[in-house]
Design an enzyme around this catalytic site. Structure first.
Site, short mmCIF file in Angstrom:
data_model
loop_
_atom_site.label_atom_id
_atom_site.label_comp_id
_atom_site.label_asym_id
_atom_site.label_seq_id
_atom_site.Cartn_x
_atom_site.Cartn_y
_atom_site.Cartn_z
N TYR A 293 -1.64 10.60 3.87
CA TYR A 293 -2.35 10.24 4.93
C TYR A 293 -1.77 11.02 6.19
CZ TYR A 293 -4.87 6.27 2.81
OH TYR A 293 -5.65 5.65 2.09
N LYS B 106 2.30 6.04 -9.34
CA LYS B 106 1.82 6.87 -10.31
C LYS B 106 2.56 7.89 -10.81
CE LYS B 106 -2.08 7.92 -12.33
NZ LYS B 106 -3.04 7.09 -13.33
N ASP C 106 -3.40 2.31 -11.35
CA ASP C 106 -4.38 1.88 -12.24
C ASP C 106 -4.33 0.63 -13.04
OD1 ASP C 106 -2.60 3.41 -13.61
OD2 ASP C 106 -3.96 4.66 -14.81
N ASP D 288 -3.59 0.98 0.75
CA ASP D 288 -4.63 0.74 1.47
C ASP D 288 -5.85 0.09 0.68
OD1 ASP D 288 -6.62 1.14 3.17
OD2 ASP D 288 -6.69 3.38 3.21
N ASP E 187 -7.01 -4.38 0.22
CA ASP E 187 -8.28 -4.84 0.46
C ASP E 187 -8.67 -5.33 -0.97
OD1 ASP E 187 -8.52 -3.82 3.14
OD2 ASP E 187 -10.50 -2.79 2.59
#
Ligand code: NAD
Length: 358
Positions: free
Chosen positions: A136, A191, A223, A247, A251
């Site tokens: 980001y 990852k 994942d 992020d 959520d």
């Protein structure tokens, strides 16, 4: 005396903040609370969503209790003047790099989850998301004409995923220390099988873990973590991860509880100075109606006591009082179901105050 900056903001912000302040006042703690406009209210007051005086107040405080910002009437403003920029400005100015998003499923609200009640009853996860690095913010980024890849000569866009050792170390310390106050387990999500950045993340977290022999660390690919959160969410205690994975996972985790009006959050810097706010927005659709759920904000105030003011005892008292009012069957409309009693914002806040006074 601890200093608290109270920034109500827009929409339902002022209504829900009033209830959290009411709850803090009844505890009779040595707190000095000062209020200032932020977001759309900041823009109206002085032409900027984060007025200088508000930013200064925030910097001079031990913690910030934040309502919510935003309203569609500001959608036509230039981006730097939009209410939401106030949050980004505060994060940057205070160096708030650690985002805490608990997902707690209260016994009485298990039916609100989209998962089977037995999967979420008693759920209590803490997702810790690194907030100031990763893809980001990584440079370089932009658009250009490709000189290589699958389509040389074509228009392309690119971002840069990067983390430095100190950035990973400090968020890892935050996670291990938080786990010590909970069940003592950290899952680091990465990852590493594909990304160099996250192989490095995994290595650094493993190094930091050596300083916390009392905390159990395991590693999980993002994942798989996304899958496990809906398959067996109670297996997690503290989950720590980078900005982008955090992020998404925070959520996902928050929705396991089914109710946005119940979810607090915190963003901390290296000095444990923090910004505490509900996970939801300013809900302009219900603003001014006295029906917003104030519990996420009240629970954010509890997090503020725990993490910035080191007062776990009073944080526990507030959290127990919230459980108490739910057990009494009181519900704002967003969490109402048959057989419970519908109450408004102020009545819910008053009930928490009464539960604290018992
Ligand atoms: P929202 O979270 O404000 O609302 C989504 C839905 O949830 C609405 O139906 C709303 O009525 C309901 N809701 C939210 N909080 C509630 C509560 N406490 N009690 C009962 N119901 C509640 O998200 P949105 O509608 O996408 O955004 C509205 C505004 O909020 C936008 O301007 C957005 O930019 C802003 N926003 C601000 C923040 C923040 O201040 N941190 C976060 C997200 C969105």
């Amino acid at each position: 005396m601890a200093k608290i900056a109270v920034l109500p903001g827009d929409g339902i912000g002022p209504e829900i903040i009033d209830e959290a302040v009411k709850v803090l006042k009844v505890l009779n703690l040595p707190l000095e609370m000062a209020s200032a406009p932020v977001g759309g209210a900041g823009y109206e007051a002085s032409g900027h969503p984060l007025p200088d005086a508000t930013l200064q107040l925030a910097k001079d405080s031990d913690a910030i209790l934040f309502g919510a910002v935003g309203d569609w009437k500001y959608d036509t403003l230039d981006r730097p003047l939009r209410p939401e920029q106030a949050i980004l400005g505060l994060r940057k100015a205070l160096g708030l790099f650690a985002n805490f998003r608990p997902a707690i499923c209260y016994e009485q609200l298990t039916h609100a989850s989209s998962l089977k009640p037995e999967l979420v009853a008693g759920l209590d996860i803490l997702i810790i998301r690194e907030l100031t690095g990763d893809i980001y913010f990584g440079q370089p980024r932009g658009r250009r004409v490709a000189t290589d890849g699958h389509f040389p000569g074509a228009e392309e866009a690119f971002d840069t995923m990067r983390y430095s050792r100190p950035e990973i170390e400090r968020i890892a310390h935050v996670a291990f220390q938080a786990a010590r106050k909970r069940q003592g387990r950290v899952t680091s999500v990465d990852k590493a099988n594909v990304l160099e950045t996250f192989q490095f993340w995994k290595d650094v977290v493993t190094d930091v873990a050596k300083e916390y022999p009392d905390v159990t660390l395991d590693h999980m690919y993002v994942d798989n973590a996304a899958m496990q959160l809906v398959k067996e969410p109670k297996r997690f205690d503290v989950v720590v991860t980078g900005n982008m994975f955090g992020d998404i996972l925070s959520d996902e985790a928050s929705m396991l509880t089914g109710s946005i009006g119940m979810l607090p959050s915190a963003s901390l810097n290296t000095k444990n100075q923090g910004l505490y706010e509900p996970s939801h927005g300013s809900a302009p659709d219900i603003a001014g109606k006295g029906i917003a759920n104030p519990l996420a904000t009240i629970l954010s105030a509890a997090m503020m006591l725990r993490y910035s003011l080191n007062d776990a005892a009073n944080a526990d008292r507030i959290e127990s009082a919230v459980k108490d009012v739910l057990a009494q069957g009181l519900r704002t409309p967003d969490i109402y179901s048959d057989g419970t009693r519908k109450v408004g914002t102020a009545e819910m806040g008053d009930a928490v105050v009464q539960a604290l006074q018992k």
